[in-house]
Design an enzyme around this catalytic site. Structure first.
Site, mmCIF file in Angstrom:
data_model
loop_
_atom_site.group_PDB
_atom_site.id
_atom_site.type_symbol
_atom_site.label_atom_id
_atom_site.label_comp_id
_atom_site.label_asym_id
_atom_site.label_seq_id
_atom_site.Cartn_x
_atom_site.Cartn_y
_atom_site.Cartn_z
ATOM 1 N N VAL A 85 0.817 -1.219 0.000
ATOM 2 C CA VAL A 85 0.000 0.000 0.000
ATOM 3 C C VAL A 85 0.844 1.259 0.000
ATOM 4 O O VAL A 85 0.309 2.364 -0.122
ATOM 5 C CB VAL A 85 -0.976 0.016 1.203
ATOM 6 C CG1 VAL A 85 -1.989 -1.095 1.081
ATOM 7 C CG2 VAL A 85 -0.230 -0.080 2.513
ATOM 8 N N GLY A 86 2.159 1.138 0.193
ATOM 9 C CA GLY A 86 2.987 2.331 0.166
ATOM 10 C C GLY A 86 4.416 2.025 0.543
ATOM 11 O O GLY A 86 4.727 0.982 1.140
ATOM 12 N N GLY A 144 8.234 4.017 1.853
ATOM 13 C CA GLY A 144 8.829 5.213 2.431
ATOM 14 C C GLY A 144 10.320 5.089 2.483
ATOM 15 O O GLY A 144 10.920 4.150 1.925
ATOM 16 N N PHE A 184 12.277 4.336 4.885
ATOM 17 C CA PHE A 184 12.840 3.281 5.716
ATOM 18 C C PHE A 184 12.176 1.933 5.511
ATOM 19 O O PHE A 184 12.497 0.979 6.193
ATOM 20 C CB PHE A 184 12.745 3.664 7.194
ATOM 21 C CG PHE A 184 13.588 4.850 7.559
ATOM 22 C CD1 PHE A 184 14.895 4.961 7.108
ATOM 23 C CD2 PHE A 184 13.067 5.865 8.353
ATOM 24 C CE1 PHE A 184 15.668 6.043 7.448
ATOM 25 C CE2 PHE A 184 13.841 6.946 8.690
ATOM 26 C CZ PHE A 184 15.144 7.050 8.239
ATOM 27 N N VAL A 240 4.975 -0.677 3.389
ATOM 28 C CA VAL A 240 3.786 -0.951 4.189
ATOM 29 C C VAL A 240 2.871 -1.886 3.406
ATOM 30 O O VAL A 240 2.577 -1.643 2.226
ATOM 31 C CB VAL A 240 3.036 0.347 4.547
ATOM 32 C CG1 VAL A 240 1.797 0.028 5.383
ATOM 33 C CG2 VAL A 240 3.955 1.293 5.313
ATOM 34 N N LYS A 242 4.299 -2.418 8.653
ATOM 35 C CA LYS A 242 5.411 -1.612 8.160
ATOM 36 C C LYS A 242 6.696 -2.427 8.349
ATOM 37 O O LYS A 242 7.148 -2.647 9.469
ATOM 38 C CB LYS A 242 5.498 -0.289 8.925
ATOM 39 C CG LYS A 242 6.635 0.610 8.475
ATOM 40 C CD LYS A 242 6.641 1.916 9.278
ATOM 41 C CE LYS A 242 7.771 2.815 8.854
ATOM 42 N NZ LYS A 242 7.785 4.092 9.626
ATOM 43 N N ASP A 261 8.350 15.233 11.420
ATOM 44 C CA ASP A 261 8.094 14.941 10.013
ATOM 45 C C ASP A 261 6.598 15.044 9.703
ATOM 46 O O ASP A 261 5.990 14.132 9.132
ATOM 47 C CB ASP A 261 8.604 13.544 9.665
ATOM 48 C CG ASP A 261 8.849 13.380 8.164
ATOM 49 O OD1 ASP A 261 8.884 14.409 7.452
ATOM 50 O OD2 ASP A 261 9.007 12.239 7.716
#
Length: 1021
Positions: free
Chosen positions: A715-716, A718, A720, A723, A738, A844
Site C-alpha cells: 500500500v505504500g 517510504g 525506511f 507498508v 510496516k 516529520d
C-alpha cells in the site's frame, strides 16, 4: 476595769501608729498584689493551653520577662496591675480557670477565636472594672453566668458563635452601660426578654441564629440609640412592632428567616432615613414592593427574598447609587407581561451593584440588550424560574465581573452567544431548561474558572466541544436531555481532575467511553444513559473510587461487566440495563455494602446469579430479560444451575521470548519482548492497550498475513521501508504491516524511535500501534516490523494529489472535511507537545504521514524521526535523515528553516511543518511545486494572496457551497459563499501564522485549535 482601760489605750496607740505609717504600708502591699496577678496569669496559662507545657502557645509567659511584657498582657501605669488581656485568634484550645477572677483590675478581656471550651467561670463576676468581654468564636457551652451582673461597668459583650444554652438572660436589662450585646449563633431558646428595652445606651443588638420564639417585644422601640439589630434565623412570629419603625438611627435591619407576617410601611424611607442594609428574607410578608426604598440614598443591601410580595418592581431603583446587593427571589413579582423587566433600565445607573437576583417570580418579557450595561462589578446575576423569553443578548459578554450566571427555567431560545467567552471569571453557568439551540460554543474553553455548568433540557445539538479540556477546575457538568451527537471527545474530561458530576444522558452521543475517565478520582455521579454509546466499559474506570452513581442504560455497550466494580465501595446506584452485555454477573458486586439499586435487565448475561449483598434484596435489583441466568435467591424464580465442572482445562503451550535490547533503554524492554514459538495457535481477543501488554506476533505470522509480503498487498513505500495490508487472526480488523528496510541507513534507529515514541502514547488522532516484531526471517536475516491499524482511506497526500486514487475511493475532499482533518492533526500535535508523559516532537509532519480511517478521522503516523523532549528542551537530531545532511531531520519543503541552520528540535519546528501542511491543503500545491523558486515559497505565495484575493490560489472545489453530507443538514444562507470565502481566508491565515520564519513568531497549537474550531462552527451555522 483597769485592765479594760489598758486594752483600749493600747488599741488607740496602735491605731494612731497605723495612721502615721499608712503610706509605707500601702507601698509594701503593692508587690504582693502584682504577684497575685502574675500567679493568676500563670494558672490561667495552664488552663488556656490545656496543661500542655511543651507546645508553643504563649512562649513569652515565663520568668525571663516581667508579666506586664507578656504577650497579650497590658498593665495599668500606676499600679502595674493587669488591665487588659487580649489573646484573640490563637490556637490555645483550653478553658478559662477560676483564677481569672483574681485579675480584679481587668477592664478588657478578649479571647476571640482561641478554641476555648468549657463554661464561663462564675468568678468573672469579681471583675468589677470589666468593660469589654469578648469570648466569641469558641466552643464555650453552658448558660451565661448570672454573676456577670456584678460587672456593672460592662459596655461590650461579645459571646457570638459558641454553644451557649438556656435563655437570653433578662438581667442584661439592668446593665445600663451596655452599648453592644451580641449573643448570636448559639443555642439560646425562649423569648426575647422585654427588659432589654431598658438598655437606653444600646447601639447593637444581635440575637440571630438561635432558637428564639414568640413576638418581638414592642419595648425594643425605646432603644433610640440602636444602629444595628440582628434577630434573623430564629423562630420569631407575629408582626414587626410598629414601635421599631421609630428607631430613626437604624442602619442595619436584619430579621430574615423567621415566621414574621404583615406588610412593610409605605414610608419606610422616613422610618429609617439612614438605612444601609435591610434583610427580611424567608418570612411571610405580603403586600407590594415598597417603592419608597428608592429614596434611601445610603442603601447598600436590600433582600426581601422568599416572601409573598407582589406587583411590579419600581422603575426608580436607579436612584440607589450605593446599592450593592438587590435580592427579590421567590416572590410573586411581575405579571408575565412584556414590560416586567423595564426596571432593568434604571439599574444600569447602579455602578456599585454586585448581586442581582430575582429568581422564581412571574417576570415576563424579553431580556433587553441593555443588560450588558449593568455594573462591571456585578458578580451574580440570577433570573432562574421566570417567564423571560427571546434570545440571550450578545451584550451579556460585557459583564466581565460575573462569577455566577443563572438563567435557567425560562423560555429563552436561540444559540448561546459566543460573547460568554469573555466572562473569564465565570465559575457557575446555569442555562438549563430553556429552548436554547445550536452548538455549545467552543469559546467555553476560555472560561478556565468554570466549576459548574448546567445546560440540560434544551435543544442543543452538535458535538461536545473539545475546548472543555481547558476548564480544568470543573466540578459539575450537566448537559442531559439535548440533541448532542458525535463521540465523547478524548483527552477532554480527563483533564478535569476535580470533576464530581458528569451528566451526558439522553442525547445521541456515539462511540466509546474514553479511557481517560479513569483520571477522575473525585467523580461521584456519571450519567451516560439513553445515548448511542457502544464498546466495552473501559477498565480505567476502576480508578474512580469515589463513584456513587453510574448509569449506562439504553445504549449499545457490549462485553462483560467488569469485576472491578466490586472494588468501588462507594457505589449506591448501578444501572447497566438495556445494552448488549454478556458473560456472567461478577461475584464481586456482592461486596458493595452501600449499593441500594442494581439494574442489569435486558442484556445477554448468563450463569449463576450471586446470592450475597444486594442480590439478597429482590426489590433493590432487576435482572429480567437475561434468559440464561440461573440460581440466585428463590424469589427470583430462576432455574437451578447445572453442576459445574470440578476443574477447568488448561491450555498447554510453550513460550520463548526473544529479547532485542540493542540501542533501547531499559524502560522500553517490555516493548521489544515480542517474538515467540507456540505449539498450537489460538484465537486471541482484540489487542489490548500497549500501555499494559502486547500481543506477540512472529515473522511467520506476518508473512502469512500479507501473502508473503505480496506486491498486491503493498500500500505504500517510504524512506525506511514498505507498508503492506494484511489480516491476522488475533485482530478483528485489517492491519498494516510496516516492514523496515534494514539496509537503509538509519532504519534500525527509526524503528527504535518509533517504538519508543508510540510505546508511551495513545490518542484518537495518532496512528494506533498494535504490536511489533524484531526477529529473523526465513533466510536468517534480521527482520523488524511494526503493525498498525489499517487506514482504509489512505493518506492525505494521496487524496490531495492522486486523482486516480481519489476517483477509486470516490473521495473529493471538501472544505469542511479539510478543516476536520486539520483539527485532527492539531489535536495530535497538542497531545504530543503538551499532554503526553514526555513531550514529543514528531519532526516529520506532512500529508503522507496523515492517514484517514473509515470515518475520515485523521491519524498522524510515522514516528521514525520523533524525539522526546526531556523537560521540554530542544535536542539535536542525529540520524535517519530524509535529506542529505545528517544534521537535518524531516522532509524538504516541510523542514523548518532553523533545522537547516543546525537548530535544535522543538515543538515550534512541528508547527512550521503543520503550517505548510495547511497551506498545501488550501492550495492543493506541494511546497516543492515547480512554481516555487527564486525567492517564492508556498508561505509567501499564500501571504500575498491574502491581500490580493484568496480565490486566486485556493482549489476551485473549495469554493462550492457545502450541501448535505452524511445525512446531516447544513443550513443554507444567501451569503454562504461569502461565509466560505471568509473561512478560507481564516484557514490560510492560520497556515501562514504557523509557518513564520522565526520560531517565536509562530502560532501556538492551542490557539490553532481554537481558531479552527471557530471556522468549523461558522461553516455549520
Amino acid at each position: 476595769m483597769i485592765a479594760a482601760i489598758i486594752v483600749f489605750f493600747l488599741c488607740f496607740i496602735a491605731s494612731q501608729t497605723l495612721l502615721v505609717f499608712m503610706p509605707y504600708a500601702t507601698t509594701a502591699a503593692m508587690p504582693l498584689s502584682s504577684e497575685t496577678d502574675k500567679l493568676a496569669l500563670l494558672a490561667l496559662k495552664v488552663k488556656l493551653t490545656n496543661g500542655n507545657h511543651d507546645n508553643n502557645a504563649l512562649p513569652s509567659w515565663n520568668e525571663s520577662l516581667h508579666f506586664c511584657e507578656w504577650q497579650g498582657v497590658t498593665c495599668s501605669r500606676r499600679h502595674k496591675r493587669v488591665s487588659a488581656l487580649q489573646l484573640q485568634n490563637q490556637d490555645l484550645g483550653g478553658t478559662l480557670g477560676p483564677t481569672l477572677g483574681n485579675l480584679t483590675f481587668l477592664k478588657k478581656l478578649n479571647l476571640t477565636n482561641v478554641n476555648l471550651y468549657g463554661e464561663i467561670p462564675r468568678e468573672v463576676g469579681r471583675l468589677k472594672r470589666l468593660q469589654i468581654l469578648c469570648l466569641d468564636m469558641n466552643n464555650v457551652h453552658g448558660e451565661v453566668p448570672m454573676e456577670i451582673t456584678n460587672c456593672s461597668k460592662l459596655e461590650v459583650v461579645f459571646l457570638m458563635h459558641n454553644n451557649l444554652t438556656g435563655k437570653v438572660p433578662s438581667w442584661f436589662g439592668s446593665m445600663v452601660h451596655l452599648t453592644w450585646l451580641q449573643l448570636g449563633a448559639n443555642n439560646l431558646a425562649g423569648r426575647i426578654p422585654p427588659s432589654l428595652g431598658n438598655l437606653s445606651s444600646l447601639e447593637t443588638l444581635s440575637l440571630a441564629y438561635n432558637h428564639l420564639e414568640g413576638n418581638i417585644p414592642h419595648v425594643l422601640g425605646r432603644l433610640s440609640n440602636l444602629n444595628y439589630i440582628f434577630l434573623g434565623s430564629n423562630n420569631l412570629s407575629g408582626m414587626i412592632p410598629p414601635s421599631l419603625y421609630n428607631l430613626s438611627n437604624i442602619r442595619d435591619f436584619h430579621l430574615g428567616k423567621n415566621q414574621l407576617v404583615g406588610t412593610l410601611p409605605s414610608n419606610i424611607d422616613h422610618a429609617f432615613p439612614n438605612l444601609q442594609q435591610f434583610t427580611i428574607p424567608l418570612n411571610q410578608f405580603t403586600g407590594t414592593f415598597p417603592s419608597s426604598i428608592s429614596n434611601l440614598s445610603q442603601l447598600q443591601l436590600f433582600d426581601i427574598g422568599v416572601n409573598s410580595f407582589r406587583g411590579p418592581i419600581p422603575l426608580t431603583l436607579g436612584r440607589l447609587n450605593k446599592l450593592q446587593v438587590l435580592i427579590m427571589d421567590y416572590n410573586n413579582l411581575g405579571s408575565g407581561q412584556p414590560h416586567d423587566l423595564d426596571f432593568l433600565s434604571s439599574l444600569t445607573n447602579l455602578t456599585q451593584l454586585q448581586r442581582l437576583s430575582f429568581e422564581a417570580n412571574n417576570l415576563g418579557g424579553v431580556l433587553p440588550d441593555l443588560i450588558g450595561n449593568l455594573s462591571t462589578h456585578l458578580y451574580l446575576l440570577d433570573m432562574w424560574v421566570n417567564q423571560i423569553s427571546g434570545r440571550i443578548p450578545q451584550t451579556i459578554g460585557n459583564l466581565i465581573g460575573l462569577t455566577t450566571l443563572i438563567l435557567a427555567q425560562n423560555s429563552l431560545e436561540g444559540s448561546i452567544p459566543d460573547s460568554v467567552g469573555k466572562l473569564k471569571n465565570l465559575a457557575r453557568l446555569n442555562l438549563q431548561q430553556n429552548k436554547l439551540s445550536g452548538n455549545i460554543p467552543c469559546v467555553i474553553g476560555n472560561l478556565t474558572m468554570l466549576s459548574e455548568v448546567y445546560l440540560g433540557i434544551n435543544e442543543l445539538e452538535g458535538s461536545l466541544p473539545f475546548t472543555l479540556r481547558y476548564c480544568s477546575m470543573m466540578q459539575k457538568f450537566v448537559v442531559d436531555t439535548n440533541y448532542l451527537s458525535g463521540n465523547i471527545p478524548n483527552n477532554t474530561f480527563g483533564y478535569q481532575k476535580g470533576l464530581i458530576t458528569l451528566d451526558l444522558s439522553i442525547n445521541a452521543l456515539t462511540g466509546s467511553v474514553p479511557s481517560d475517565f479513569g483520571n477522575l478520582k473525585q467523580l461521584s455521579i456519571l450519567y451516560l444513559h439513553t445515548n448511542n454509546l457502544s464498546g466495552e466499559v473501559p477498565l480505567e474506570l476502576g480508578a474512580c473510587s469515589a463513584l456513587t452513581d453510574f448509569w449506562l442504560t439504553r445504549n449499545f455497550f457490549h462485553g462483560s461487566i467488569p469485576s472491578f466494580f466490586g472494588s468501588l465501595r462507594n457505589l449506591e446506584n448501578l444501572d447497566f440495563s438495556i445494552n448488549n452485555f454478556s458473560g456472567t454477573i461478577p461475584n464481586e458486586l456482592e461486596n458493595l455494602t452501600f449499593l441500594n439499586y442494581l439494574n442489569l435487565s435486558f442484556n445477554h448475561l448468563y450463569g449463576e446469579v450471586p446470592i450475597g449483598g444486594i442480590f439478597r434484596n429482590i426489590t433493590a435489583m432487576s435482572l429480567i430479560g437475561n434468559e440464561d441466568l440461573c440460581g440466585g435467591i428463590p424469589q427470583l424464580n430462576l432455574p437451578p444451575c447445572p453442576e459445574l465442572l470440578s476443574h477447568k482445562h488448561k491450555s498447554s503451550f510453550k513460550v520463548t521470548l526473544i529479547i532485542v535490547i540493542s540501542g533501547v533503554s531499559a524502560s522500553f524492554l517490555v516493548f521489544i519482548c515480542i517474538c515467540y514459538l507456540r505449539k498450537k495457535p489460538k484465537t486471541l481477543s482484540s489487542s489490548p492497550s500497549l500501555e499494559h501488554r502486547y500481543l506477540k506476533v512472529s515473522y511467520g505470522e506476518l508473512h502469512q498475513a500479507t501473502d508473503g509480503f505480496s506486491s498486491s498487498n503493498l500500500v505504500g513505500t517510504g524512506s525506511f521501508g514498505s507498508v503492506y495490508k494484511g489480516t491476522l487472526v488475533q485482530f478483528e480488523r485489517p492491519i498494516a504491516v510496516k516492514v523496515l528496510n534494514l539496509q537503509t541507513h538509519g532504519a534500525s534507529k527509526s524503528f527504535m524511535a518509533e517504538c519508543k515514541a508510540l510505546g508511551k502514547i495513545r490518542h484518537r488522532n495518532l496512528l494506533n500501534i498494535l504490536t511489533c516484531c524484531s526477529s529473523l526471517d526465513y533466510k536468517g536475516d534480521d527482520f523488524k516490523a511494526i503493525v498498525f491499524d489499517f487506514m482504509s482511506n489512505g493518506s492525505l497526500e494521496t487524496l490531495l494529489h492522486n486523482n486516480e486514487e481519489k476517483e477509486s475511493k470516490n473521495l473529493n475532499l471538501n472544505f469542511e472535511q479539510r478543516v476536520n482533518i486539520a483539527l485532527d492533526v492539531a489535536f495530535a500535535l497538542d497531545y504530543l507537545h503538551n499532554d503526553s508523559e514526555e513531550a514529543i516532537v514528531h519532526c516529520d509532519v506532512k500529508p503522507s504521514n496523515v492517514l484517514l480511517d473509515d470515518d475520515m478521522v485523521a491519524h498522524l503516523g510515522d514516528f521514525g524521526l520523533a524525539r522526546l523532549l526531556h523537560g521540554h528542551g530542544g535536542i539535536d537530531c542525529s540520524s535517519g535523515d530524509h535529506v542529505s545532511s545528517s544534521a537535518i531531520k524531516g522532509t524538504i519543503g516541510y523542514l523548518p528553516p532553523e533545522y537547516g541552520a543546525g537548530g535544535s528540535v522543538s515543538a515550534e519546528g512541528d508547527m512550521y511543518s503543520y503550517g505548510i501542511l495547511l497551506l498545501e491543503m488550501i492550495t492543493g500545491k506541494k511546497p516543492t511545486d515547480s512554481i516555487f523558486g527564486e525567492g517564492l515559497s508556498l508561505h509567501l505565495f499564500c501571504n500575498m494572496a491574502i491581500l490580493e484575493g484568496i480565490s486566486e490560489i485556493v482549489d476551485s472545489r473549495l469554493l462550492i457551497p457545502i450541501t448535505e453530507q452524511e445525512g446531516r443538514r447544513v443550513t443554507r444562507q444567501q451569503n454562504m459563499e461569502d461565509t466560505i470565502r471568509e473561512c478560507l481566508v481564516s484557514f490560510t491565515r492560520i497556515g501562514i501564522a504557523c509557518s513564520e520564519k522565526v520560531p517565536s513568531q509562530r502560532m501556538g497549537i492551542k490557539d490553532v485549535i481554537m481558531e479552527l474550531h471557530a471556522i468549523k462552527q461558522k461553516l455549520l451555522s
